[in-house]
Design a protein around this motif. Structure first.
Motif, PDB file in Angstrom:
ATOM      1  N   SER A   1      88.452  40.602  50.323  1.00 27.19           N
ATOM      2  CA  SER A   1      86.896  40.642  50.457  1.00 27.19           C
ATOM      3  C   SER A   1      86.690  42.057  51.473  1.00 27.19           C
ATOM      4  O   SER A   1      85.262  42.191  51.163  1.00 27.19           O
ATOM      5  N   ARG A   2      87.708  42.696  51.930  1.00 30.77           N
ATOM      6  CA  ARG A   2      87.366  43.918  52.303  1.00 30.77           C
ATOM      7  C   ARG A   2      87.234  44.910  51.403  1.00 30.77           C
ATOM      8  O   ARG A   2      86.704  46.145  51.785  1.00 30.77           O
ATOM      9  N   ASP A   3      87.683  44.868  50.112  1.00 28.72           N
ATOM     10  CA  ASP A   3      87.598  45.972  49.207  1.00 28.72           C
ATOM     11  C   ASP A   3      86.202  45.882  48.384  1.00 28.72           C
ATOM     12  O   ASP A   3      85.336  44.843  48.600  1.00 28.72           O
TER      13      ASP A   3
ATOM     14  N   GLU B   1      80.069  44.464  46.557  1.00 29.34           N
ATOM     15  CA  GLU B   1      80.934  43.626  47.603  1.00 29.34           C
ATOM     16  C   GLU B   1      81.618  42.544  47.098  1.00 29.34           C
ATOM     17  O   GLU B   1      81.057  41.766  46.381  1.00 29.34           O
TER      18      GLU B   1
ATOM     19  N   GLU C   1      84.273  53.649  58.320  1.00 26.56           N
ATOM     20  CA  GLU C   1      84.901  53.208  57.207  1.00 26.56           C
ATOM     21  C   GLU C   1      84.354  53.991  56.011  1.00 26.56           C
ATOM     22  O   GLU C   1      83.305  53.982  55.801  1.00 26.56           O
TER      23      GLU C   1
END
Length: 114
Positions: free
Chosen positions: A77-79, A89, A29
């Motif tokens: 929240s993945r960004d 985060e 990722e």
């Protein structure tokens, strides 16, 4: 908390979106800029140092208030969010109750990692 006034939005932030890349061995990722840089109000929440399982860690918590737009609408929240060279985060996102033109993002940054 009240919505920010224009003079309070002095920070420049950049959202970063996760993408999966195959590095020849496995999926990794990575993060790439998402949308354009934006003005935000930063509110420092806390800093902390912890001893846990023989590891020392340091973190910063902050809230960022940004105008609602096509980018902030889809941030999850993945960004990540970058401000002054620190990657945060995203731990939460909410509409500003007193002014729905703004979102508030709760964030945490591990400052012991580079």
């Amino acid at each position: 908390m009240a919505a920010p006034r224009p003079g309070q939005m002095i920070e420049v932030v950049q959202f970063r979106r996760a993408t999966s890349v195959h590095d020849g061995i496995s999926e990794v990722e990575t993060f790439a800029d998402f949308g354009t840089a934006q003005r935000a109000r930063k509110i420092d929440a806390s800093d902390a140092e912890r001893w846990q399982a023989a590891e020392v860690s340091a973190s910063l918590s902050a809230r960022f208030q940004l105008r609602r737009n096509e980018v902030t609408e889809v941030v999850t929240s993945r960004d990540r969010l970058t401000c002054r060279g620190i990657d945060y985060e995203i731990t939460g996102k909410r509409e500003m109750v007193d002014d729905l033109r703004f979102f508030e993002f709760s964030t945490v940054a591990r400052i012991d990692r580079t």
